[in-house]
Design a protein around this motif. Structure first.
Motif, PDB file in Angstrom:
ATOM      1  N   ASN A 146      27.627 -13.187  39.329  1.00 34.90           N
ATOM      2  CA  ASN A 146      26.435 -12.436  38.926  1.00 34.90           C
ATOM      3  C   ASN A 146      26.081 -11.370  39.951  1.00 34.90           C
ATOM      4  OD1 ASN A 146      24.214 -11.630  37.456  1.00 34.90           O
ATOM      5  ND2 ASN A 146      22.854 -13.167  38.352  1.00 34.90           N
ATOM      6  N   GLY A 196      27.292 -15.895  36.368  1.00 38.08           N
ATOM      7  CA  GLY A 196      26.681 -16.560  37.515  1.00 38.08           C
ATOM      8  C   GLY A 196      27.020 -18.037  37.629  1.00 38.08           C
ATOM      9  N   ALA A 197      27.938 -18.520  36.780  1.00 37.75           N
ATOM     10  CA  ALA A 197      28.269 -19.952  36.809  1.00 37.75           C
ATOM     11  C   ALA A 197      29.361 -20.261  37.834  1.00 37.75           C
ATOM     12  CB  ALA A 197      28.683 -20.433  35.428  1.00 37.75           C
ATOM     13  N   LYS A 310      21.107 -13.876  50.204  1.00 35.62           N
ATOM     14  CA  LYS A 310      20.498 -13.144  49.111  1.00 35.62           C
ATOM     15  C   LYS A 310      19.119 -13.739  48.856  1.00 35.62           C
ATOM     16  CE  LYS A 310      20.882 -12.227  44.193  1.00 35.62           C
ATOM     17  NZ  LYS A 310      21.756 -12.158  43.025  1.00 35.62           N
ATOM     18  N   SER A 312      15.346 -13.486  46.614  1.00 38.30           N
ATOM     19  CA  SER A 312      14.689 -12.953  45.432  1.00 38.30           C
ATOM     20  C   SER A 312      13.217 -13.327  45.483  1.00 38.30           C
ATOM     21  CB  SER A 312      15.351 -13.513  44.165  1.00 38.30           C
ATOM     22  OG  SER A 312      14.763 -12.913  43.032  1.00 38.30           O
ATOM     23  N   GLY A 373       9.767 -17.713  46.077  1.00 37.63           N
ATOM     24  CA  GLY A 373      11.060 -17.067  45.860  1.00 37.63           C
ATOM     25  C   GLY A 373      12.225 -17.984  46.179  1.00 37.63           C
ATOM     26  N   THR A 374      13.435 -17.403  46.176  1.00 33.67           N
ATOM     27  CA  THR A 374      14.622 -18.187  46.492  1.00 33.67           C
ATOM     28  C   THR A 374      15.471 -17.439  47.513  1.00 33.67           C
ATOM     29  OG1 THR A 374      15.857 -17.151  44.677  1.00 33.67           O
ATOM     30  CG2 THR A 374      14.771 -19.244  44.207  1.00 33.67           C
ATOM     31  N   VAL A 376      19.591 -17.696  49.093  1.00 37.54           N
ATOM     32  CA  VAL A 376      20.903 -18.338  49.036  1.00 37.54           C
ATOM     33  C   VAL A 376      21.750 -17.804  50.189  1.00 37.54           C
ATOM     34  CG1 VAL A 376      22.998 -18.626  47.650  1.00 37.54           C
ATOM     35  CG2 VAL A 376      20.772 -18.483  46.511  1.00 37.54           C
ATOM     36  N   TRP A 391      23.034 -22.974  48.204  1.00 36.89           N
ATOM     37  CA  TRP A 391      22.216 -22.501  47.083  1.00 36.89           C
ATOM     38  C   TRP A 391      20.746 -22.872  47.231  1.00 36.89           C
ATOM     39  CZ3 TRP A 391      24.865 -19.205  44.228  1.00 36.89           C
ATOM     40  CH2 TRP A 391      26.260 -19.324  44.190  1.00 36.89           C
ATOM     41  N   ALA A 397      15.423 -28.465  36.820  1.00 38.78           N
ATOM     42  CA  ALA A 397      16.418 -28.320  35.751  1.00 38.78           C
ATOM     43  C   ALA A 397      17.801 -28.797  36.195  1.00 38.78           C
ATOM     44  CB  ALA A 397      16.485 -26.866  35.306  1.00 38.78           C
ATOM     45  N   MET A 401      21.381 -29.070  34.212  1.00 41.66           N
ATOM     46  CA  MET A 401      22.569 -28.289  34.586  1.00 41.66           C
ATOM     47  C   MET A 401      23.786 -29.203  34.734  1.00 41.66           C
ATOM     48  SD  MET A 401      21.162 -25.357  37.155  1.00 41.66           S
ATOM     49  CE  MET A 401      19.627 -24.529  36.805  1.00 41.66           C
ATOM     50  N   PHE A 419      29.137 -25.264  43.504  1.00 40.15           N
ATOM     51  CA  PHE A 419      27.906 -24.723  42.926  1.00 40.15           C
ATOM     52  C   PHE A 419      26.697 -25.569  43.325  1.00 40.15           C
ATOM     53  CE2 PHE A 419      25.810 -22.945  38.885  1.00 40.15           C
ATOM     54  CZ  PHE A 419      25.648 -21.688  39.453  1.00 40.15           C
ATOM     55  N   LEU A 420      25.557 -25.124  42.849  1.00 40.32           N
ATOM     56  CA  LEU A 420      24.267 -25.731  43.184  1.00 40.32           C
ATOM     57  C   LEU A 420      24.244 -27.256  43.000  1.00 40.32           C
ATOM     58  CD1 LEU A 420      21.162 -25.300  43.723  1.00 40.32           C
ATOM     59  CD2 LEU A 420      20.920 -24.993  41.271  1.00 40.32           C
ATOM     60  N   ILE A 423      27.540 -29.320  41.980  1.00 41.15           N
ATOM     61  CA  ILE A 423      28.244 -29.130  40.710  1.00 41.15           C
ATOM     62  C   ILE A 423      29.598 -28.498  41.002  1.00 41.15           C
ATOM     63  CG2 ILE A 423      28.278 -27.710  38.605  1.00 41.15           C
ATOM     64  CD1 ILE A 423      25.291 -28.178  38.327  1.00 41.15           C
TER      65      ILE A 423
ATOM     66  N   VAL B 176      11.145 -29.019  32.102  1.00 41.88           N
ATOM     67  CA  VAL B 176      11.971 -28.248  33.040  1.00 41.88           C
ATOM     68  C   VAL B 176      11.471 -26.810  33.096  1.00 41.88           C
ATOM     69  CG1 VAL B 176      14.081 -29.612  32.709  1.00 41.88           C
ATOM     70  CG2 VAL B 176      13.678 -27.625  31.261  1.00 41.88           C
ATOM     71  N   THR B 182      10.589 -14.827  39.766  1.00 44.65           N
ATOM     72  CA  THR B 182      11.548 -13.974  40.462  1.00 44.65           C
ATOM     73  C   THR B 182      12.890 -14.004  39.718  1.00 44.65           C
ATOM     74  OG1 THR B 182      12.184 -15.803  41.893  1.00 44.65           O
ATOM     75  CG2 THR B 182      10.440 -14.358  42.681  1.00 44.65           C
ATOM     76  N   TYR B 188      22.799 -22.380  36.738  1.00 42.65           N
ATOM     77  CA  TYR B 188      23.189 -21.777  35.462  1.00 42.65           C
ATOM     78  C   TYR B 188      22.008 -21.022  34.841  1.00 42.65           C
ATOM     79  CZ  TYR B 188      27.178 -24.990  35.744  1.00 42.65           C
ATOM     80  OH  TYR B 188      28.288 -25.670  36.144  1.00 42.65           O
ATOM     81  N   LEU B 190      20.257 -20.978  32.251  1.00 46.66           N
ATOM     82  CA  LEU B 190      19.867 -21.716  31.040  1.00 46.66           C
ATOM     83  C   LEU B 190      18.738 -20.997  30.312  1.00 46.66           C
ATOM     84  CD1 LEU B 190      20.111 -25.406  32.313  1.00 46.66           C
ATOM     85  CD2 LEU B 190      21.841 -23.992  31.207  1.00 46.66           C
TER      86      LEU B 190
END
Lengths: 423, 482
Positions: A146, A196-197, A310, A312, A373-374, A376, A391, A397, A401, A419-420, A423, B176, B182, B188, B190
């Motif tokens: 992504n 982005g997966a 990164k 956000s 925010g986030t 990574v 991540w 969620a 996921m 992954f996060l 995963i 969820v 942001t 993923y 979703l």
């Protein structure tokens, strides 16, 4: 998730050679390693059917597979729990159909972004995205990570540009979603799911994008001042009727600048430049070279070891994020730099020793999270990654996921652990 | 429905939030597509996320299927109830929770009307871009379910472009958060999958929207052509010149007649009418509008007019947005179709539509979002003539097949819902549909959330697509699977 047990004995590689062609299967060398995890072989299938068959074969043999495009962002994500085979899309590199009058393109995953843009420019069009390292990065690679750039301020990110996708799943299924028309709500939007997966659900083999016309004219300006005043200027520009195609804030020790780009007709640009100068008032500004829009790439270069993360946040929080980065950098005696786009996403670079970088990442991440925010940790030495999830902490969620992952890749064949949340 | 379960529902939403009387239930038996009607067992009207969760927990425990419903304006039967299930109406969750104009975010409950979002921020110069023709009455929750479009999505994108985050109750009652305030949330996307999933993955109870600043200048040009083909050529010319208008709409003569009869939009009486809206900085719009007029003239436009005032612009759009309902003025009954084709296929598809329509002997009025190839053919028929409804249905279906054949889609903005699920198997191959089902099974393994929609064949989530077994012919090297 359980630790991987690499099933690497009794692998009949000649079977894979038969699928992809003997000359397209080779032993991996040290340059193929991902975060120090070395695969055994690299396969380069020549068609999407062959890629699907190769993936099915690897899945059946219990191997762990890392899909690879240009290999420019292989270090993104957590180190893989295991990796036996690199599945390269390098031979799936054609631009299959540029329907310029419909402003769409069908392109294979292994096509380099720069090559695609060159082909599209012949008809005055472009994929309105300026991701990192376009000369080497592939369509599949930018989708899986992504990646985006400065144009997202106006044209959105990949999720806003992709209209169709073909993917290969570990069981060998080749599936499509979307199509080659821009407006289409038939069925689930798997193109967004795969964007982005990080290649953990399947391997992207083809994508369809909507295109935009190349701008007739373009002009850029840069303003300098304090971070707070520039953040305020950014917000004022956002709240005005100006329609920039780039709006970028840069900051480092002792200096900050705001870059703005207008595309369109000469008259439109001239009027907008006049307006932005009025809005800026006493903040000094001047014409800027087009290279100012490569800053999001330039920040990846410099002294090592370094951490590029990164972040956000909301557009109004830019100055606050930069202040946090600066504070953390000073506490750890690190050099720092930030480049962000007005949508609130950007990169922060820190340079120094590994232990300090690691501490800085954890501290900054907490602070950004407190702002809503986030952050990574995208680019950093493996030593910095060890024992943490680059991540960040999983959201509510996460179990959903994991269920999605289990449906698409129940045996964790693809990129396990990268992954996060493992995963 | 068992009295015990009804009591449980009543305890959650209160007596005023539970409908079980047959007469009242009939209000909910269909949505905007009235040809399908099913009476639900009950309708629940929750007022909070917690109530939605509590309802869905009961449904999950008792395996009661549910269908979420907003304003019920959908045109594909997406909110059609299931006979052994309940309807969860979100109309009472209609608060605008937060407005943050500095960051261009608005947080709403799903029952808020689309146009109310713009109404709330308009005085500060902002607007919510997705503008389905039903925007005065349709809800944001419904827009999220259908990924609604509208005339202006050519430039501004669809609902999915403008939804940044969702609070979602999953079919097991758990809560969820997908996306957020942001961008680029790790994990993923979703959110991207949920928007447009037509209520089959759960129920959104909060929606974070992006609002945009109104452009400095908006101008609409009307151009009259002798045919839709000429008008279509002008559309291609505009695109080829490197312009991206905010909207390009086209109407054929029958649609113009209908719109005139209904709202007196002052459209010229012509074979193909083009409406081109440009927006942006004033000098830019001025230059480009001249170019648009030039292209139109070269393609045969014999009348060109630029709407001069806001009032005139509003009237021009009113005619277009009222076109579906207006067809009621010239025909006792009609079917609204929603297909998409690559823009360049327009002349060929249009001539096929004309051929099919004359073969069957039914009139077809055409309204297009021409910029993005989204066709809305309106198949006119007389429901008092026995069998004509079936003929109309078949013609509407055949038009969709033309779209598929041209490389397009069976729906650009109305959704698959109940109406088009059989066409999914014509547009997609079995592996494509099986792969989409993997998503549904991850969200809703019990198949309780708006079951029987989108997919032509219900599938149990226990079934895994079988591990690949080579066919004897493959083993013998006689055949290949791909």
């Amino acid at each position: 998730m359980p630790a991987e047990t690499g099933v690497t004995t009794h692998v009949s590689w000649p079977e894979l050679a038969e699928i992809v062609g003997k000359e397209h299967l080779s032993a991996a060398d040290t340059t193929d390693a991902i975060d120090g995890v070395a695969p055994q072989m690299v396969a380069e299938p020549g068609t999407d059917e062959d890629l699907a068959r190769a993936l099915r074969w690897a899945h059946g043999a219990g191997l762990k597979v890392a899909p690879r495009g240009g290999g420019t962002k292989l270090g993104w994500g957590n180190p893989p729990a295991s990796c036996d085979l690199v599945l390269s899309t390098s031979r799936l590199n054609s631009c299959l159909e540029h329907a310029w009058a419909d402003m769409t393109v069908i392109v294979e995953a292994g096509c380099r972004v720069g090559d695609l843009q060159k082909a599209l420019a012949e008809h005055g069009q472009r994929l309105a995205l300026d991701p990192l390292w376009p000369e080497r990065a592939t369509i599949g690679g930018i989708l899986s990570t992504n990646d985006s750039g400065t144009l997202r301020v106006r044209y959105g990110s990949l999720r806003d540009l992709i209209i169709g996708i073909t993917v290969a799943l570990p069981d060998g299924t080749l599936a499509k979603s979307g199509g080659k028309v821009v407006k289409n709500v038939a069925g689930y939007d798997l193109a967004k799911l795969f964007t982005g997966a990080l290649g953990t659900l399947g391997v992207i083999v083809q994508a369809i994008f909507r295109l935009h016309p190349l701008p007739r004219e373009s002009r850029s300006l840069s303003f300098s001042g304090t971070l707070e005043s520039l953040n305020q200027l950014l917000l004022t520009i956002q709240a005005s009727k100006l329609t920039p195609t780039g709006l970028q804030l840069q900051a480092e020790q002792g200096s900050a600048q705001l870059d703005i780009r207008f595309d369109g007709t000469a008259a439109g640009i001239q009027a907008q430049v006049k307006q932005v100068q009025q809005i800026a008032g006493s903040v000094p500004g001047a014409d800027a070279p087009a290279s100012v829009w490569a800053s999001h790439q330039a920040i990846w270069g410099g002294a090592v070891p370094a951490l590029v993360s990164k972040f956000s946040v909301l557009p109004a929080q830019f100055a606050a994020v930069c202040a946090q980065v600066e504070r953390v950098a000073e506490a750890q005696s690190l050099a720092w730099k930030v480049v962000g786009q007005s949508v609130g996403a950007g990169y922060a670079r820190l340079e120094g020793n590994e232990q300090a970088l690691r501490t800085a990442l954890l501290t900054m991440r907490d602070q950004v999270a407190r702002m809503g925010g986030t952050m990574v940790g995208l680019g950093c030495p493996v030593a910095v990654k060890r024992g943490l999830d680059v991540w960040g902490p999983p959201s509510d969620a996460q179990s959903l996921m994991v269920r999605v992952k289990q449906r698409f890749d129940p045996d964790r064949t693809l990129n396990p652990g990268r992954f996060l949340g493992g995963i | 429905m068992e009295a015990g379960i009804l009591n449980e529902f009543r305890a959650i939403v209160g007596a005023s939030g539970l409908i079980t009387e047959r007469e009242e239930l009939s209000t909910y038996e269909c949505d905007g597509l009235t040809m399908f009607r099913v009476l639900p067992l009950a309708v629940l009207l929750p007022t909070s996320t917690e109530q939605v969760q509590a309802i869905m927990r009961v449904c999950h425990r008792e395996k009661i299927p549910f269908v979420a419903r907003g304003s019920g304006t959908g045109l594909s039967g997406g909110a059609l109830p299931v006979a052994n299930g309940i309807v969860i109406s979100l109309t009472r969750m209609n608060r605008i929770l937060d407005v943050d104009l500095t960051n261009q975010r608005v947080i709403v409950e799903p029952g808020v009307m689309n146009l109310n979002v713009t109404a709330r921020v308009a005085s500060d110069g902002y607007f919510f871009a997705p503008d389905p023709s039903s925007q005065q009455v349709c809800s944001i929750g419904g827009n999220v379910a259908e990924n609604s479009g509208g005339a202006h999505c050519l430039k501004y994108g669809f609902t999915t472009t403008h939804v940044l985050g969702l609070e979602v109750v999953l079919p097991d009652g758990s809560l969820v958060h997908l996306g957020g305030q942001t961008l680029d949330h790790p994990g993923y996307d979703l959110l991207g999958v949920f928007v447009g999933s037509e209520g089959t993955l759960g129920i959104a109870t909060k929606v974070i929207l992006r609002v945009m600043k109104k452009p400095e200048v908006i101008q609409v040009l009307l151009a009259a052509f002798n045919s839709t083909n000429e008008a279509g050529a002008a559309v291609s010319g505009i695109i080829a010149a490197g312009m991206l208008p905010a909207a390009i709409e086209m109407m054929d003569n029958l649609a113009i007649q209908a719109a005139e009869a209904a709202v007196h939009a002052n459209y010229p009486n012509c074979g193909g009418l083009l409406l081109v809206e440009l927006d942006g900085p004033a000098p830019e719009v001025e230059t480009l509008m001249e170019e648009v007029a030039d292209v139109c003239t070269k393609c045969g436009a014999w009348e060109i007019h630029v709407a001069q005032s806001d009032a005139e612009r509003a009237r021009v759009w009113k005619g277009r947005k009222a076109a579906f309902a207006a067809v009621g003025r010239i025909s006792p009954a009609y079917i609204v179709q929603d297909g998409v084709i690559p823009r360049t296929a327009l002349p060929q598809v249009m001539s096929e539509v004309v051929r099919l329509s004359s073969e069957v002997g039914l009139r077809v009025a055409n309204v297009f979002h021409a910029g993005d190839g989204n066709l809305h053919p309106l198949v006119l028929y007389d429901d008092s003539v026995p069998g004509q409804d079936k003929l109309a249905e078949k013609l509407a279906g055949d038009i969709l097949r033309l779209c598929i054949k041209a490389g397009g889609s069976i729906t650009g903005e109305h959704g698959v819902g109940q109406e088009k699920k059989m066409f999914m198997a014509e547009m997609f191959a079995e592996p494509d549909l099986e792969t989409m089902q993997l998503v549904r099974c991850a969200f809703d393994p019990e198949n309780l959330s708006n079951p029987e929609k989108i997919f032509p064949r219900p599938r149990l989530c226990g079934e895994r697509p079988g591990v690949y077994e080579p066919h004897p012919l493959e083993i013998a090297g006689v055949a290949e699977r791909f």
